[in-house]
Design a protein around this motif. Structure first.
Motif, mmCIF file in Angstrom:
data_model
loop_
_atom_site.group_PDB
_atom_site.id
_atom_site.type_symbol
_atom_site.label_atom_id
_atom_site.label_comp_id
_atom_site.label_asym_id
_atom_site.label_seq_id
_atom_site.Cartn_x
_atom_site.Cartn_y
_atom_site.Cartn_z
ATOM 1 N N ARG A 36 -0.747 -2.110 9.774
ATOM 2 C CA ARG A 36 0.225 -1.271 10.470
ATOM 3 C C ARG A 36 -0.481 -0.271 11.390
ATOM 4 O O ARG A 36 -0.099 -0.105 12.555
ATOM 5 N N GLU A 37 -1.514 0.407 10.871
ATOM 6 C CA GLU A 37 -2.213 1.408 11.690
ATOM 7 C C GLU A 37 -2.789 0.777 12.956
ATOM 8 O O GLU A 37 -2.712 1.353 14.042
ATOM 9 N N ARG A 71 -5.342 -10.283 7.342
ATOM 10 C CA ARG A 71 -4.965 -10.386 5.925
ATOM 11 C C ARG A 71 -5.777 -11.482 5.239
ATOM 12 O O ARG A 71 -6.048 -11.411 4.049
ATOM 13 N N ALA A 102 -6.021 -4.511 4.066
ATOM 14 C CA ALA A 102 -4.817 -4.022 3.403
ATOM 15 C C ALA A 102 -3.670 -3.849 4.400
ATOM 16 O O ALA A 102 -3.896 -3.547 5.585
ATOM 17 N N PRO A 103 -2.421 -4.032 3.945
ATOM 18 C CA PRO A 103 -1.262 -3.888 4.836
ATOM 19 C C PRO A 103 -1.220 -2.568 5.596
ATOM 20 O O PRO A 103 -0.803 -2.534 6.754
ATOM 21 N N GLN A 104 -1.654 -1.464 4.969
ATOM 22 C CA GLN A 104 -1.587 -0.171 5.648
ATOM 23 C C GLN A 104 -2.444 -0.160 6.908
ATOM 24 O O GLN A 104 -2.101 0.463 7.920
ATOM 25 N N PHE A 105 -3.576 -0.875 6.872
ATOM 26 C CA PHE A 105 -4.449 -0.904 8.046
ATOM 27 C C PHE A 105 -3.922 -1.853 9.115
ATOM 28 O O PHE A 105 -4.164 -1.643 10.313
ATOM 29 N N ASP A 160 7.036 -0.942 16.408
ATOM 30 C CA ASP A 160 5.649 -0.480 16.565
ATOM 31 C C ASP A 160 4.859 -1.331 17.552
ATOM 32 O O ASP A 160 3.756 -0.945 17.952
ATOM 33 N N ALA A 192 4.508 -3.905 9.252
ATOM 34 C CA ALA A 192 4.768 -3.026 10.387
ATOM 35 C C ALA A 192 6.237 -3.141 10.775
ATOM 36 O O ALA A 192 6.943 -4.048 10.316
ATOM 37 N N LYS A 218 11.233 -5.849 10.352
ATOM 38 C CA LYS A 218 9.927 -5.552 9.762
ATOM 39 C C LYS A 218 9.081 -6.824 9.705
ATOM 40 O O LYS A 218 9.588 -7.904 9.401
#
Length: 472
Positions: free
Chosen positions: A304-305, A294, A299-302, A274, A270, A257
């Motif tokens: 990853r996306e 960052r 944000a971390p979610q974006f 991925d 992520a 990760k």
């Protein structure tokens, strides 16, 4: 800062993509652009657009006092006679990126943008595209520009305009852009490249270090030269990334990760799976893109996306075809030994297609490191003999063939590549990768690295199963 140009003549040195992008902003400021270039065709094109032109030869010794500024294309070296003449006359010389920075600071085309600058010997374009993908995922109006293809000035003139620029910059561009202060900048890695332009590795590294002068500087800690720049960073804060467990103030990898310990206590960004392209270099680029985004509170979610969405572009470790168990991979963008190293190390056994213009870079260390993975090598281009000599010293058991262009029409660049691919396929067996990772520039034979990659792919797609696996 740009008021001194109003009503004045500005010399645009070089009629390429960057030169063309300068014309409308100069006119919008109220300046009068004059174009110079060594090519008659380029000057004819500029003149056809109603621009005043002058040959670079006549400007080498001419009185340049009429010009308030010279703006040079990034490829023009500091010792180019026109630029030397300008400096001697006390006329400032800027690069197109320097000019774009001041255009942005002057709010000529709207509010000042946040610049996220990406540089390094390898991985710039992938990291820039990853950065842009993350910004898109976060819904931030943004654009990828600079050395990636879209001039920064063209990006600034877009309507509606971006809020954030993911700016890929070469060492040439950074050399000519001393005023740029990015919101965040990254130096991915530094290896021998363009030494003929800069005059040595120290000057090349110093140009790259100009990315580390803004609010946040980011360095690749697995690369010794890039890591050493952390100590010289002029950024208000400097963080690092590594393909391993990150310390406080770093990004890294834990249990497959990507983890941020620089901008928060610990945030998973992520999964390694991925990331495209796969392998250590792709993961490093993803960590760099994550650090940049960052740093501006994405944000971390974006993160990853965006990384899930990103897919590698053409000619960058791109899978072409599998035939009889042999993978054919186009990494024509590996234009120096450092990039070729990452590409070769991603495969356990490789038939290497290499060669072109080494630009002063050494291949000895590369060949010595990857020798055990090589099952054959097919060499093309002007510096093929240099690579062949290194293979003879460090991998004498590896079969090597050189395919050279001839003046007759049957052995031009595409025909040479077709023959090289046929010979490489003959060295391969099931489980091998036939890898175009030239470790060299392409302009001795091809229009550019994309032409070289297309030529490779076309030759691969013409192969038959009977072409595979003739090595004993």
């Amino acid at each position: 800062m740009l008021e001194f140009l109003r009503g004045r003549d500005v010399l645009v040195a070089g009629w390429g993509v960057s030169g063309r992008s300068l014309i409308e902003p100069l006119r919008d400021i109220g300046a009068h652009p004059v174009v110079t270039d060594a090519g008659a065709g380029a000057l004819a094109e500029a003149a056809g657009l109603g621009l005043e032109v002058a040959t670079s030869v006549e400007l080498e010794t001419a009185d340049l006092s009429r010009y308030a500024l010279v703006i040079t294309s990034p490829g023009w070296r500091p010792d180019s006679p026109v630029l030397v003449n300008a400096v001697t006359a006390g006329i400032p010389v800027w690069g197109d990126v320097e000019f774009a920075w001041w255009v942005d600071q002057a709010r000529l085309y709207g509010p000042v943008r946040k610049w996220l600058v990406i540089t390094g010997t390898n991985g710039k374009t992938t990291t820039t595209n990853m950065t842009h993908a993350i910004l898109r995922a976060a819904g931030i109006p943004s654009v990828a520009c600079g050395n990636i293809g879209l001039p920064i000035l063209d990006a600034l003139r877009r309507n509606p305009g971006p809020q954030v620029l993911a700016v890929e910059l070469s060492s040439f561009q950074l050399h000519w852009a001393p005023s740029v202060r990015p919101e965040a900048g990254v130096v991915l890695n530094v290896a021998e490249d363009h030494l003929d332009w800069h005059g040595g590795l120290d000057a090349y590294a110093a140009a790259k270090a100009r990315a580390l002068v803004g609010r946040v500087g980011v360095v690749g800690l697995d690369d010794p030269v890039a890591a050493s720049l952390a100590r010289k960073s002029k950024a208000r804060r400097t963080v690092g990334f590594r393909i391993g467990v990150p310390a406080d103030g770093e990004l890294g990898v834990v249990d497959g990760k990507l983890l941020d310990r620089a901008f928060t206590k610990a945030a998973i960004l992520a999964e390694v799976g991925d990331i495209s392209p796969p392998g250590p270099s792709g993961v490093a680029d993803a960590l760099a893109a994550a650090a940049l985004t960052r740093s501006i509170d994405v944000a971390p979610q974006f993160v990853r996306e965006g990384l899930v969405e990103h897919r590698v572009g053409p000619h960058r470790a791109a899978f072409v075809r599998e035939l009889a168990g042999v993978e054919f991979v186009d990494d024509s963008k590996a234009t120096n030994p450092h990039a070729a190293r990452s590409s070769i190390l991603a495969h356990p056994s490789v038939v290497w297609v290499a060669g072109g213009q080494l630009k002063g870079a050494a291949v000895e260390d590369l060949v010595e490191e990857v020798a055990e993975r090589l099952v054959g090598a097919v060499l093309i281009g002007v510096d093929a003999p240099i690579i062949a000599a290194a293979l003879a010293r460090h991998a004498p058991e590896v079969p090597v063939v050189e395919v050279q262009a001839r003046d007759d029409a049957t052995m031009k660049a595409d025909a040479v590549m077709a023959e090289a691919v046929r010979l490489a396929a003959g060295f391969a067996d099931s489980g091998d990768a036939v890898l175009l990772a030239p470790a060299a520039a392409s302009l001795d034979m091809f229009a550019d690295y994309t032409h070289r990659g297309r030529s490779f792919a076309e030759a691969v797609n013409a192969l038959q199963e009977s072409d595979i696996g003739r090595r004993s």
